[in-house]
Design an enzyme around this catalytic site. Structure first.
Site, PDB file in Angstrom:
ATOM      1  N   ASN A  85      -8.905  84.908  68.954  1.00 58.04           N
ATOM      2  CA  ASN A  85      -7.637  84.177  68.767  1.00 58.04           C
ATOM      3  C   ASN A  85      -7.875  82.715  68.397  1.00 58.04           C
ATOM      4  OD1 ASN A  85      -4.642  83.335  70.710  1.00 58.04           O
ATOM      5  ND2 ASN A  85      -4.766  83.960  68.593  1.00 58.04           N
ATOM      6  N   CYS A  92      -9.615  82.205  64.991  1.00 59.98           N
ATOM      7  CA  CYS A  92      -9.789  82.202  63.527  1.00 59.98           C
ATOM      8  C   CYS A  92      -8.729  83.053  62.819  1.00 59.98           C
ATOM      9  CB  CYS A  92     -11.176  82.705  63.133  1.00 59.98           C
ATOM     10  SG  CYS A  92     -12.541  81.692  63.758  1.00 59.98           S
ATOM     11  N   ARG A  93      -8.892  84.379  62.884  1.00 54.61           N
ATOM     12  CA  ARG A  93      -8.045  85.244  62.052  1.00 54.61           C
ATOM     13  C   ARG A  93      -6.596  85.347  62.512  1.00 54.61           C
ATOM     14  NH1 ARG A  93     -11.865  90.233  62.594  1.00 54.61           N
ATOM     15  NH2 ARG A  93     -12.199  89.110  64.542  1.00 54.61           N
ATOM     16  N   SER A  94      -6.371  85.620  63.800  1.00 57.66           N
ATOM     17  CA  SER A  94      -4.970  85.854  64.198  1.00 57.66           C
ATOM     18  C   SER A  94      -4.117  84.583  64.173  1.00 57.66           C
ATOM     19  CB  SER A  94      -4.861  86.602  65.530  1.00 57.66           C
ATOM     20  OG  SER A  94      -5.445  85.896  66.588  1.00 57.66           O
ATOM     21  N   CYS A 122      -6.722  89.340  67.022  1.00 57.34           N
ATOM     22  CA  CYS A 122      -8.127  89.447  66.601  1.00 57.34           C
ATOM     23  C   CYS A 122      -8.990  89.439  67.857  1.00 57.34           C
ATOM     24  CB  CYS A 122      -8.490  88.337  65.623  1.00 57.34           C
ATOM     25  SG  CYS A 122      -8.323  86.655  66.282  1.00 57.34           S
ATOM     26  N   ASP A 149     -14.365  89.172  60.060  1.00 59.74           N
ATOM     27  CA  ASP A 149     -14.547  88.054  60.982  1.00 59.74           C
ATOM     28  C   ASP A 149     -15.300  86.919  60.276  1.00 59.74           C
ATOM     29  OD1 ASP A 149     -15.237  86.362  63.021  1.00 59.74           O
ATOM     30  OD2 ASP A 149     -16.064  87.920  64.322  1.00 59.74           O
TER      31      ASP A 149
HETATM   32  P1  4NP Z   1     -11.528  85.525  65.572  1.00 57.04           P
HETATM   33  O1  4NP Z   1     -13.027  85.012  65.341  1.00 57.04           O
HETATM   34  O2  4NP Z   1     -11.634  86.846  66.323  1.00 57.04           O
HETATM   35  O3  4NP Z   1     -11.020  85.694  64.203  1.00 57.04           O
HETATM   36  O4  4NP Z   1     -10.829  84.453  66.369  1.00 57.04           O
HETATM   37  C1  4NP Z   1     -13.996  84.939  66.343  1.00 57.04           C
HETATM   38  C2  4NP Z   1     -13.962  83.894  67.233  1.00 57.04           C
HETATM   39  C3  4NP Z   1     -14.954  83.781  68.178  1.00 57.04           C
HETATM   40  C4  4NP Z   1     -15.940  84.732  68.275  1.00 57.04           C
HETATM   41  C5  4NP Z   1     -15.961  85.792  67.398  1.00 57.04           C
HETATM   42  C6  4NP Z   1     -14.980  85.890  66.425  1.00 57.04           C
HETATM   43  N1  4NP Z   1     -16.970  84.612  69.256  1.00 57.04           N
HETATM   44  O5  4NP Z   1     -17.864  85.450  69.268  1.00 57.04           O
HETATM   45  O6  4NP Z   1     -16.926  83.682  70.054  1.00 57.04           O
END
Ligand code: 4NP
Length: 160
Positions: free
Chosen positions: A13, A15-17, A10, A127
């Site tokens: 790294n 939340c989703r992945s 993602c 997201d």
């Molecule tokens: P992820 O979520 O890609 O699913 O881990 C996010 C984590 C952090 C951010 C965006 C999405 N950020 O903008 O910091």
């Protein structure tokens, strides 16, 4: 030696992945395929490198009996050699990975949800970072459906 190595990717790294990795491991262990498959996750960005997964992600998963752990890291060029499947969570991650993929490894790249037979074409795992708790439930639901399909694919394609 595992037969197949998969990496969920993602943006951050956190939340989703890591959620997809936890869901996948959970399903793989229940299917007694733990020795045949290796799973990891990474982010296209390095903003959160070294951090544990988001607490909202770990709490939502824990409530379903799923462990989400690890430390965030950025996806790096050697990962193209190491993994057989690189599973992007959304179109942006997919395009970012595609730009960096060596031509000989480009066929390892997929959108995770293409393994969910009920998913629309080119669908993403949204997201959840800036939203509420329901976004993390949706991520779990989408990851579970896609990981079930991925495991069915791995069984068929690799004879697991
Ligand atoms: P992820 O979520 O890609 O699913 O881990 C996010 C984590 C952090 C951010 C965006 C999405 N950020 O903008 O910091």
């Amino acid at each position: 030696m595992p037969t197949v190595r998969v990496c969920f990717v993602c943006l951050g790294n956190i939340c989703r992945s890591p959620t997809a990795e936890g869901v996948f491991r959970h399903l793989i262990e229940h299917a007694s395929l733990g020795d045949a498959v290796e799973a990891d996750s990474a982010g296209t960005a390095a903003y959160h490198s070294g951090e544990p997964p988001d607490r909202r992600a770990t709490a939502a998963a824990r409530a379903r009996g799923i462990t989400v752990g690890g430390a965030a890291r950025q996806f790096k060029p050697p990962d193209w050699e190491r993994f057989d499947y690189v599973l992007a969570m959304d179109r942006d991650n997919f395009e970012e990975l595609q730009r960096g993929a060596p031509a000989r490894h480009r066929d390892k790249l997929f959108l995770l949800r293409q393994f969910d037979p009920r998913s629309p074409k080119h669908a993403s795992v949204p997201d959840p970072y800036y939203g509420g708790a329901e976004g993390f439930e949706e991520v779990l639901d989408l990851c579970e459906a896609a990981c079930r399909g991925l495991i069915a694919h791995l069984r068929e394609r690799h004879g697991l």
